[in-house]
Design a protein around this motif. Structure first.
Motif, PDB file in Angstrom:
ATOM      1  N   SER A   5      39.607  42.167  47.431  1.00 18.49           N
ATOM      2  CA  SER A   5      40.778  41.302  47.534  1.00 18.49           C
ATOM      3  C   SER A   5      41.986  42.090  48.031  1.00 18.49           C
ATOM      4  N   LEU A  45      45.059  41.441  47.443  1.00 16.97           N
ATOM      5  CA  LEU A  45      46.001  41.605  46.330  1.00 16.97           C
ATOM      6  C   LEU A  45      45.591  42.771  45.429  1.00 16.97           C
ATOM      7  N   ASP A  46      44.292  42.946  45.224  1.00 17.47           N
ATOM      8  CA  ASP A  46      43.818  44.071  44.414  1.00 17.47           C
ATOM      9  C   ASP A  46      44.092  45.403  45.104  1.00 17.47           C
ATOM     10  N   ASP A  96      47.818  46.105  44.819  1.00 14.52           N
ATOM     11  CA  ASP A  96      48.155  46.498  43.448  1.00 14.52           C
ATOM     12  C   ASP A  96      47.759  47.950  43.189  1.00 14.52           C
ATOM     13  N   THR A  98      53.535  36.475  45.073  1.00 11.70           N
ATOM     14  CA  THR A  98      52.551  35.397  44.934  1.00 11.70           C
ATOM     15  C   THR A  98      53.195  34.202  44.250  1.00 11.70           C
ATOM     16  N   LEU A 134      48.586  31.295  43.956  1.00 12.96           N
ATOM     17  CA  LEU A 134      47.329  32.053  44.015  1.00 12.96           C
ATOM     18  C   LEU A 134      46.159  31.242  44.567  1.00 12.96           C
ATOM     19  N   GLY A 141      46.746  29.837  47.970  1.00 13.39           N
ATOM     20  CA  GLY A 141      47.046  29.787  49.389  1.00 13.39           C
ATOM     21  C   GLY A 141      47.919  28.635  49.829  1.00 13.39           C
ATOM     22  N   CYS A 184      52.474  34.475  49.591  1.00  9.32           N
ATOM     23  CA  CYS A 184      51.792  35.744  49.838  1.00  9.32           C
ATOM     24  C   CYS A 184      51.476  35.967  51.317  1.00  9.32           C
ATOM     25  N   ARG A 213      47.221  34.516  54.330  1.00 10.19           N
ATOM     26  CA  ARG A 213      47.664  34.464  52.940  1.00 10.19           C
ATOM     27  C   ARG A 213      46.820  35.469  52.145  1.00 10.19           C
ATOM     28  N   CYS A 234      46.488  36.066  49.013  1.00  6.16           N
ATOM     29  CA  CYS A 234      45.831  35.670  47.760  1.00  6.16           C
ATOM     30  C   CYS A 234      44.423  35.111  47.970  1.00  6.16           C
ATOM     31  N   ILE A 235      44.121  34.674  49.169  1.00  5.88           N
ATOM     32  CA  ILE A 235      42.793  34.113  49.440  1.00  5.88           C
ATOM     33  C   ILE A 235      42.055  34.919  50.508  1.00  5.88           C
TER      34      ILE A 235
END
Length: 78
Positions: A21, A23-24, A27, A35, A38, A40, A45, A55, A57-58
């Motif tokens: 991901s 986002l991961d 982070d 965000t 979460l 999209g 994001c 986006r 998050c997706i």
């Protein structure tokens, strides 16, 4: 297999696994991507990945690249 992911404008680079991901990855790199929903839908994001607006998050780290550059937009509403 891992690839290098560079986050702009902070110029932070980290190794990431294909399918991980975004986002991961951000982070883990200490980079904040705003965000909202979460899912999209809200577009909070939205980032630019090698010229394409997506986006985060997706989305995940795609296969077939050695390096990925992610430009994070600054949106004062988020």
């Amino acid at each position: 297999m891992s690839i290098q992911v560079q986050f702009l404008p902070d110029n932070v680079t980290v190794d990431a696994e294909i399918g991980e991901s975004l986002l991961d990855v951000a982070d883990r790199a200490g980079v904040s991507i705003p965000t909202g929903c979460l899912m999209g839908s809200c577009h909070a994001c939205t980032v630019e990945v090698s010229g394409d607006t997506i986006r985060a998050c997706i989305s995940s780290v795609p296969a077939g690249r050695e390096k990925l550059t992610i430009s994070i937009f600054s949106d004062p509403t988020w």
